[in-house]
Motif scaffolding. Structure first.
Motif, PDB file in Angstrom:
ATOM      1  N   ASN A 169       0.899  -1.339  -0.026  1.00 49.29           N
ATOM      2  CA  ASN A 169      -0.023   0.018   0.168  1.00 49.29           C
ATOM      3  C   ASN A 169       0.971   1.199  -0.057  1.00 49.29           C
ATOM      4  O   ASN A 169       0.665   2.292  -0.556  1.00 49.29           O
ATOM      5  N   ALA A 170       1.902   1.056   0.724  1.00 51.31           N
ATOM      6  CA  ALA A 170       3.144   2.429   0.803  1.00 51.31           C
ATOM      7  C   ALA A 170       3.565   2.782  -0.415  1.00 51.31           C
ATOM      8  O   ALA A 170       3.669   3.613  -0.969  1.00 51.31           O
ATOM      9  N   ARG A 171       3.929   1.696  -1.106  1.00 46.91           N
ATOM     10  CA  ARG A 171       4.692   1.817  -2.435  1.00 46.91           C
ATOM     11  C   ARG A 171       3.439   2.296  -3.637  1.00 46.91           C
ATOM     12  O   ARG A 171       3.735   3.288  -4.290  1.00 46.91           O
ATOM     13  N   ASP A 172       2.420   2.035  -3.591  1.00 47.00           N
ATOM     14  CA  ASP A 172       1.328   2.684  -4.365  1.00 47.00           C
ATOM     15  C   ASP A 172       1.107   4.049  -4.017  1.00 47.00           C
ATOM     16  O   ASP A 172       0.516   4.883  -4.781  1.00 47.00           O
ATOM     17  N   ALA A 173       1.214   4.292  -2.628  1.00 44.77           N
ATOM     18  CA  ALA A 173       0.810   5.833  -2.312  1.00 44.77           C
ATOM     19  C   ALA A 173       2.178   6.669  -2.650  1.00 44.77           C
ATOM     20  O   ALA A 173       2.104   7.959  -2.534  1.00 44.77           O
ATOM     21  N   MET A 174       3.367   6.193  -3.221  1.00 49.55           N
ATOM     22  CA  MET A 174       4.542   6.805  -3.545  1.00 49.55           C
ATOM     23  C   MET A 174       4.939   6.557  -4.784  1.00 49.55           C
ATOM     24  O   MET A 174       6.137   5.932  -5.248  1.00 49.55           O
ATOM     25  N   PRO A 175       4.050   6.660  -5.763  1.00 44.32           N
ATOM     26  CA  PRO A 175       4.521   6.448  -7.477  1.00 44.32           C
ATOM     27  C   PRO A 175       5.733   6.919  -7.733  1.00 44.32           C
ATOM     28  O   PRO A 175       6.332   6.537  -8.727  1.00 44.32           O
ATOM     29  N   ASP A 176       6.028   8.257  -7.213  1.00 45.25           N
ATOM     30  CA  ASP A 176       7.299   8.893  -7.569  1.00 45.25           C
ATOM     31  C   ASP A 176       8.507   8.651  -6.654  1.00 45.25           C
ATOM     32  O   ASP A 176       9.674   9.218  -7.041  1.00 45.25           O
ATOM     33  N   GLY A 177       8.414   7.606  -5.821  1.00 49.32           N
ATOM     34  CA  GLY A 177       9.601   7.301  -4.894  1.00 49.32           C
ATOM     35  C   GLY A 177       9.471   7.747  -3.631  1.00 49.32           C
ATOM     36  O   GLY A 177       8.199   8.636  -3.224  1.00 49.32           O
ATOM     37  N   GLY A 178       9.758   7.464  -2.780  1.00 50.96           N
ATOM     38  CA  GLY A 178       9.857   7.964  -1.269  1.00 50.96           C
ATOM     39  C   GLY A 178      10.628   6.957  -0.232  1.00 50.96           C
ATOM     40  O   GLY A 178      11.375   6.228  -0.619  1.00 50.96           O
ATOM     41  N   ALA A 179      10.077   7.079   1.093  1.00 48.77           N
ATOM     42  CA  ALA A 179      10.608   6.363   2.233  1.00 48.77           C
ATOM     43  C   ALA A 179       9.791   5.620   3.020  1.00 48.77           C
ATOM     44  O   ALA A 179       8.566   6.165   3.221  1.00 48.77           O
ATOM     45  N   LEU A 180      10.011   4.439   3.185  1.00 49.59           N
ATOM     46  CA  LEU A 180       9.111   3.617   4.176  1.00 49.59           C
ATOM     47  C   LEU A 180      10.085   3.265   5.263  1.00 49.59           C
ATOM     48  O   LEU A 180      11.219   3.007   5.168  1.00 49.59           O
ATOM     49  N   THR A 181       9.541   3.413   6.507  1.00 50.28           N
ATOM     50  CA  THR A 181      10.044   3.350   7.826  1.00 50.28           C
ATOM     51  C   THR A 181       9.284   2.242   8.604  1.00 50.28           C
ATOM     52  O   THR A 181       8.165   2.346   8.976  1.00 50.28           O
ATOM     53  N   LEU A 182       9.968   1.312   9.102  1.00 55.04           N
ATOM     54  CA  LEU A 182       9.326   0.223   9.922  1.00 55.04           C
ATOM     55  C   LEU A 182      10.010   0.336  11.452  1.00 55.04           C
ATOM     56  O   LEU A 182      11.414   0.539  11.445  1.00 55.04           O
ATOM     57  N   THR A 183       9.274   0.582  12.356  1.00 48.62           N
ATOM     58  CA  THR A 183       9.817   0.780  13.826  1.00 48.62           C
ATOM     59  C   THR A 183       8.998  -0.098  14.798  1.00 48.62           C
ATOM     60  O   THR A 183       7.999  -0.629  14.383  1.00 48.62           O
ATOM     61  N   ALA A 184       9.548  -0.363  15.613  1.00 45.82           N
ATOM     62  CA  ALA A 184       8.930  -1.293  16.819  1.00 45.82           C
ATOM     63  C   ALA A 184       9.634  -0.972  18.368  1.00 45.82           C
ATOM     64  O   ALA A 184      11.011  -0.756  18.394  1.00 45.82           O
ATOM     65  N   ASP A 185       8.987  -0.850  19.149  1.00 48.18           N
ATOM     66  CA  ASP A 185       9.157  -0.350  20.653  1.00 48.18           C
ATOM     67  C   ASP A 185       8.006  -1.098  21.507  1.00 48.18           C
ATOM     68  O   ASP A 185       7.037  -1.577  21.202  1.00 48.18           O
ATOM     69  N   ASN A 186       8.422  -0.861  22.914  1.00 47.10           N
ATOM     70  CA  ASN A 186       7.510  -1.252  23.659  1.00 47.10           C
ATOM     71  C   ASN A 186       6.673  -0.282  24.133  1.00 47.10           C
ATOM     72  O   ASN A 186       6.795   1.024  24.242  1.00 47.10           O
ATOM     73  N   ASP A 187       5.446  -0.696  24.438  1.00 53.37           N
ATOM     74  CA  ASP A 187       4.134   0.273  24.691  1.00 53.37           C
ATOM     75  C   ASP A 187       3.496  -0.529  25.897  1.00 53.37           C
ATOM     76  O   ASP A 187       2.346  -1.022  25.595  1.00 53.37           O
ATOM     77  N   GLY A 188       3.711  -0.544  27.218  1.00 52.31           N
ATOM     78  CA  GLY A 188       3.133  -1.043  28.193  1.00 52.31           C
ATOM     79  C   GLY A 188       3.158  -2.760  27.962  1.00 52.31           C
ATOM     80  O   GLY A 188       4.018  -3.411  27.831  1.00 52.31           O
ATOM     81  N   ASP A 189       1.845  -3.088  28.000  1.00 49.73           N
ATOM     82  CA  ASP A 189       1.838  -4.622  27.731  1.00 49.73           C
ATOM     83  C   ASP A 189       1.635  -5.127  26.348  1.00 49.73           C
ATOM     84  O   ASP A 189       1.383  -6.234  25.937  1.00 49.73           O
ATOM     85  N   ASN A 190       2.064  -3.926  25.362  1.00 50.81           N
ATOM     86  CA  ASN A 190       2.079  -4.126  24.204  1.00 50.81           C
ATOM     87  C   ASN A 190       3.391  -3.992  23.289  1.00 50.81           C
ATOM     88  O   ASN A 190       4.043  -3.400  24.149  1.00 50.81           O
TER      89      ASN A 190
END
Length: 647
Positions: free
Chosen positions: A413-434
């Motif tokens: 979906n992100a690729r389709d939203a950036m037809p002229d190119g762009g950046a995709l960032t994946l992050t993960a951190d702790n949030d309480g019990d999640n």
């Protein structure tokens, strides 16, 4: 039988006394006040008089005084009764007037009848005390009771105003002509009008024009009347429920309550709107599902006919490589359409939170490592990918395959939203019990209208043929089944961030184990139960070709009969989950009760009967998802038999 004259200004009191005296065998004559009673006493000379103490115009004491002052009636025995005076309060003055006894109106009927009987056999005192002394005592008694009643009335009025002031509904009271003499503060809040504007007929702004005209023309209704509707008031348009009741005492009048039910009505309207939207969504969903499945079925049916025609044409001829290739191409089209249908079915089950899942403990580092390797062919070179994981991010409990699928879909979906190119960032951190996983792109973003519908199934802004509209809907369903949460954040020109919240755990991640390979059977006996003939036959052929001995049945009850008639060992049960008469779990329970230790492998695309209240499969349950391939079915059966052998 005696004749008893009952003197009381209230008809209900006279009726109660008359019923009691009638039951005692007495004849009753009635008077509504002192003057009328004196006239009846002079003319009819009753045996006993029963008179109320408190009456308008002439009270009971004055009546007795005048009765005793007349030589023709002075000897008539008199009983006084009262709801206002206690007998001990009224008796001293009553005795001065020659009254035989004072009763409470609440006294039992037997007490009244006994008092009448006693009066009939008692000679009344006819000699009166000094008029001045009696008059002074009369005034003291009456004034004391008057003060008591005034204080009680003041207290009662104070309580009424206190209750009316805090009442959640508007209150109106007034005369029979529907003229309001009192309105409480709540009615002013509801209408936006002051007390002076609500007085008279002003309160009738709470009714629509037709009801106002009917009430003013016909007068107060005898029975309580309710009116419901939306009214245009100075304080705004409000939905009101107004009830009017007639007061049936001597003075008459009315009381009305006005309940502002605007919040309730607006909630009902909003709920009906939501229900209508759900039906619209279901209509779109069913239409889209029917469209896609019909396309796939069209391919399967058409190319199945082509293959059948080609086979009929080759009967009696030599099957050339060219003709065989054409038939194999047609069969491949059928296979591809079947796989597309299976994928769509899994997507729909994921959206509904009813897909067969096997959650395990996952290390986010391992998940992100696998996903980033898969992203390069998906995104292409014009999109750069960066990964930012908190070094101490906790493990998560989820289905690894589903989580990977979510992240790949979000990246697409992100690729389709950036037809002229762009950046995709994946992050993960702790949030309480999640654990909080975020997927952010620098694309064109979504408008509020699109954002509001983004997770609806089959909703897409992509051109026709460039997306099914199930990506976010599937992600939403998977997260819900995993007891997680999906939150979208987007605006035009600012890209989109998809936030995933998954349950965290401190358990170690499970080691990766390669899937069990399909292996040939060694003559083990497998009992198959499935109510779908085609699926049952497909499973039978796959297992027969692999070297297994197969017993087959069309439902759970039939499978039990087959098992009971089979003299040898049954090495495993392969059963559908949803079947008529007896479902898979019920069959498994009955069979293992008769043949303890028999391993069970379920096959289903909808495993709801196997799921716990939390929407997860029991850890001791193994399911091979439909539609299955031969390799997947044989691998799952081999793993089930191997695990049973270890036990």
């Amino acid at each position: 039988m005696a004749t008893v004259l009952v003197v009381d200004d209230r008809a209900t009191n006279r009726e109660v006394a008359r019923l009691t005296l009638d039951d005692g065998g007495h004849h009753v004559i009635e008077a509504t006040g002192g003057p009328e009673a004196l006239d009846l006493a002079r003319r009819l000379h009753p045996d006993v008089v029963l008179a109320d103490v408190v009456m308008p115009g002439m009270d009971g004491y004055e009546f007795v005084h005048l009765l005793r002052a007349d030589a023709g009636t002075a000897d008539i025995p008199v009983l006084l009764y009262s709801a206002n005076y206690r007998p001990d309060e009224a008796l001293p003055l009553a005795a001065a007037y020659g009254v035989t006894q004072v009763l409470a109106k609440s006294a039992d009927p037997d007490v009244l009848l006994a008092a009448v009987e006693h009066a009939l056999h008692t000679v009344p005192v006819t000699g009166l005390a000094a008029v001045g002394d009696v008059g002074a005592e009369h005034l003291r008694t009456v004034n004391a009771k008057l003060l008591e009643k005034v204080l009680a009335l003041d207290a009662s009025e104070a309580r009424f105003h206190a209750l009316a002031d805090v009442s959640p509904v508007g209150i109106v009271s007034g005369h029979t002509g529907l003229h309001a003499t009192y309105t409480n503060p709540r009615l002013a809040e509801i209408t936006g009008l002051g007390p002076e504007q609500l007085a008279g007929h002003g309160w009738m702004c709470c009714l629509d024009q037709r009801h106002r005209e009917d009430l003013l023309h016909d007068g107060l209704p005898v029975d309580p009347a309710s009116f419901y509707g939306e009214q245009d008031l100075p304080g705004g348009r409000r939905w009101l429920h107004t009830t009017i009741r007639q007061i049936t005492d001597e003075k008459g009048g009315f009381v009305a309550t006005v309940d502002d039910v605007t919040a309730v009505v607006e909630h009902e309207i909003a709920e009906r709107r939501r229900i209508a939207e759900r039906f619209d969504s279901l209509a779109r969903l069913s239409g889209a599902v029917a469209h896609d499945f019909n396309n796939m079925l069209n391919i399967i049916l058409s190319f199945g006919e082509f293959t059948a025609e080609a086979l009929r044409d080759t009967v009696g001829t030599v099957l050339t490589a060219e003709r065989a290739g054409e038939m194999l191409d047609d069969l491949d089209r059928i296979s591809q359409a079947g796989k597309r249908a299976a994928h769509l079915a899994h997507e729909l089950l994921s959206f509904g939170g009813r897909e067969v899942v096997q959650p395990t403990v996952l290390d986010p580092h391992a998940v992100f490592g696998e996903v980033t390797e898969l992203l390069e062919p998906v995104l292409g070179r014009h999109v750069t990918v960066s990964v930012d994981l908190h070094p101490e991010v906790r493990n998560i409990f989820a289905d690894g395959g589903q989580l990977t699928r979510i992240l790949i879909n979000l990246a697409s979906n992100a690729r389709d939203a950036m037809p002229d190119g762009g950046a995709l960032t994946l992050t993960a951190d702790n949030d309480g019990d999640n654990v909080h996983i975020a997927v952010h792109d620098t694309g064109h973003g979504m408008s509020p209208e699109v954002l509001d519908r983004a997770v609806e199934p089959f909703f897409t802004t992509k051109p026709k043929g460039h997306g099914t509209g199930l990506g976010l809907a599937t992600a939403y369903g998977i997260l819900r089944q995993a007891h997680g949460e999906l939150v979208l954040e987007s605006s035009p020109g600012n890209g989109t961030t998809v936030h995933l919240y998954l349950p965290a755990t401190d358990e170690p991640a499970a080691g990766s184990t390669p899937p069990a390979a399909a292996s040939a059977g060694t003559g083990q006996t497998i009992l198959i139960a499935d109510d779908e003939d085609g699926v049952r036959e497909a499973a039978r052929r796959i297992l027969n070709r692999a070297g297994y001995t197969v017993l087959a049945a069309g439902d759970g009850r039939a499978a039990l009969r087959v098992a009971r008639d089979h003299p040898g060992t049954i090495d495993a049960l392969l059963t559908d989950v949803v079947m008529p008469h007896m479902n898979g779990p019920e069959l498994a329970a009955a069979l293992t009760a008769e043949r303890p230790g028999t391993p069970v492998l379920y096959m289903s695309g909808y495993a709801d009967p196997l799921m716990t209240d939390q929407g997860q499969l029991d850890p001791n349950v193994t399911v091979v998802s439909k539609p299955f391939t031969a390799d997947r079915l044989l691998a799952a059966l081999h793993a089930t038999l191997t695990a049973a052998a270890r036990r």
